[in-house]
Design a protein around this motif. Sequence first.
Motif, PDB file in Angstrom:
ATOM      1  N   LEU A   1       0.806  -1.224   0.000  1.00  0.00           N
ATOM      2  CA  LEU A   1       0.000   0.000   0.000  1.00  0.00           C
ATOM      3  C   LEU A   1       0.839   1.275   0.000  1.00  0.00           C
ATOM      4  CD1 LEU A   1      -2.972  -0.863   2.384  1.00  0.00           C
ATOM      5  CD2 LEU A   1      -2.826  -1.034  -0.097  1.00  0.00           C
ATOM      6  N   ALA A   2       2.148   1.139  -0.040  1.00  0.00           N
ATOM      7  CA  ALA A   2       3.021   2.331  -0.040  1.00  0.00           C
ATOM      8  C   ALA A   2       2.651   3.342  -1.124  1.00  0.00           C
ATOM      9  CB  ALA A   2       4.482   1.903  -0.164  1.00  0.00           C
ATOM     10  N   PRO A   3       2.286   2.931  -2.352  1.00  0.00           N
ATOM     11  CA  PRO A   3       1.942   3.919  -3.389  1.00  0.00           C
ATOM     12  C   PRO A   3       0.627   4.649  -3.150  1.00  0.00           C
ATOM     13  CG  PRO A   3       2.566   1.790  -4.367  1.00  0.00           C
ATOM     14  CD  PRO A   3       2.328   1.560  -2.917  1.00  0.00           C
ATOM     15  N   TYR A   4      -0.132   4.238  -2.145  1.00  0.00           N
ATOM     16  CA  TYR A   4      -1.474   4.795  -1.947  1.00  0.00           C
ATOM     17  C   TYR A   4      -1.533   5.768  -0.769  1.00  0.00           C
ATOM     18  CZ  TYR A   4      -2.465   1.168  -5.283  1.00  0.00           C
ATOM     19  OH  TYR A   4      -2.440   0.378  -6.423  1.00  0.00           O
TER      20      TYR A   4
ATOM     21  N   ARG B   1      -2.294  -1.225  11.338  1.00  0.00           N
ATOM     22  CA  ARG B   1      -2.652  -0.786  12.696  1.00  0.00           C
ATOM     23  C   ARG B   1      -3.653   0.361  12.670  1.00  0.00           C
ATOM     24  NH1 ARG B   1      -0.764   2.664  16.828  1.00  0.00           N
ATOM     25  NH2 ARG B   1       0.964   3.476  15.594  1.00  0.00           N
ATOM     26  N   LEU B   2      -3.540   1.253  11.687  1.00  0.00           N
ATOM     27  CA  LEU B   2      -4.406   2.422  11.646  1.00  0.00           C
ATOM     28  C   LEU B   2      -5.822   2.097  11.173  1.00  0.00           C
ATOM     29  CD1 LEU B   2      -1.890   4.973  10.097  1.00  0.00           C
ATOM     30  CD2 LEU B   2      -2.829   5.057  12.414  1.00  0.00           C
TER      31      LEU B   2
ATOM     32  N   GLN C   1       7.723   0.662   7.762  1.00  0.00           N
ATOM     33  CA  GLN C   1       6.784   1.055   6.721  1.00  0.00           C
ATOM     34  C   GLN C   1       5.568   1.761   7.327  1.00  0.00           C
ATOM     35  OE1 GLN C   1       7.362  -2.924   3.982  1.00  0.00           O
ATOM     36  NE2 GLN C   1       6.025  -3.078   5.757  1.00  0.00           N
ATOM     37  N   ALA C   2       4.870   2.546   6.508  1.00  0.00           N
ATOM     38  CA  ALA C   2       3.620   3.152   6.953  1.00  0.00           C
ATOM     39  C   ALA C   2       2.681   2.051   7.430  1.00  0.00           C
ATOM     40  CB  ALA C   2       2.988   3.940   5.814  1.00  0.00           C
TER      41      ALA C   2
ATOM     42  N   GLU D   1       3.372  10.616   4.224  1.00  0.00           N
ATOM     43  CA  GLU D   1       3.802   9.539   5.112  1.00  0.00           C
ATOM     44  C   GLU D   1       3.277   9.769   6.527  1.00  0.00           C
ATOM     45  OE1 GLU D   1       5.909   6.677   4.567  1.00  0.00           O
ATOM     46  OE2 GLU D   1       5.248   7.084   2.532  1.00  0.00           O
ATOM     47  N   PRO D   2       2.568   8.801   7.108  1.00  0.00           N
ATOM     48  CA  PRO D   2       2.094   8.951   8.482  1.00  0.00           C
ATOM     49  C   PRO D   2       3.224   8.693   9.478  1.00  0.00           C
ATOM     50  CG  PRO D   2       1.496   6.793   7.676  1.00  0.00           C
ATOM     51  CD  PRO D   2       2.152   7.517   6.519  1.00  0.00           C
ATOM     52  N   ALA D   3       3.025   9.132  10.700  1.00  0.00           N
ATOM     53  CA  ALA D   3       4.046   8.918  11.735  1.00  0.00           C
ATOM     54  C   ALA D   3       4.084   7.454  12.181  1.00  0.00           C
ATOM     55  CB  ALA D   3       3.768   9.819  12.932  1.00  0.00           C
ATOM     56  N   GLU D   4       2.955   6.772  12.078  1.00  0.00           N
ATOM     57  CA  GLU D   4       2.877   5.395  12.558  1.00  0.00           C
ATOM     58  C   GLU D   4       3.620   4.450  11.613  1.00  0.00           C
ATOM     59  OE1 GLU D   4       0.402   7.457  12.100  1.00  0.00           O
ATOM     60  OE2 GLU D   4      -0.660   7.721  14.006  1.00  0.00           O
TER      61      GLU D   4
END
Length: 283
Positions: free
Chosen positions: A143-146, A164-165, A159-160, A150-153
């Motif tokens: 899911l990196a391209p989506y 968890r989110l 990796q993002a 970049e989130p902090a988690e």
Amino acid sequence: MEHTRVSFVLGHLEEQARVLLTQPATDSTLIVTDLSPFHPQSHLWPDQPGDSGTLLWEGGQARVSPCRMGAISPQGALFVDADIPVKRGEPGWAFVVVHPLAGHYPLTVGTPVTLRVDGEARRQLSLGHSGCHLAALALNRALAPYWKKEPAERDALGQADFDRLAITRSRVEPLGSFEQYRIGKSLRKKGVMGAELLAALPTIAEAINTQLATWLAAGGKIERSRDGEAIIDSRWWHCELEGRRITIPCGGTHADTLGELGRVEVTLAPCEEGFTLHTRVTP
């Protein structure tokens, strides 16, 4: 009253113990012991079902239904699962593994017993749980391209951490797991491109399965550790992945190596407000 000491983290399937509490229930008897190899289903995040097996004592034995979490008040009252009214570690409360026996048995406090886990059922859930962790890590990578930002988690691989989110439900199954993810307003604010992601589910599933095959082909150890013997002490999952040892908080049971999992594959499907991920392990 003391917390139940547990050894399932070490992979144990049998222990000698003594009865701390016996409580009759409808068509069953609830047994608490000082030591147990049984993994109980968590009342907070009930992803992995509890172990089943057998409880034996001099002159008798009984089948243990899937074990559950319990807590005993300072006054000696036993609360089970969602009825537990306090957080773990509450002063004066003992958190315990509850072993439900079908039928009524007059086991008294102090009775020596042997606790024996169903090893094959444990193995299948352990493979499913290890596959679940790998699938979550592979999902995060796919899911990196989506992400627009970049989130902090971050996950154990840096990796993002979409898993968890966004996760709303997780259920470990024999040789697999089922997860549900919600892409709501807060996740979109964090940068997830929800519409694009949902439109690309077949491509994402293919990327996840390719990544899983690569990790499994490389092999590596899986280990568990714990901060202490009590059922409320933190437990950890460790895995050799991409040349390093990663760590994830986890209270369940697991395989000992990636090689034991054989093949792990996922399928993705859209659902209301998000998508589901079904992982299957073929050892």
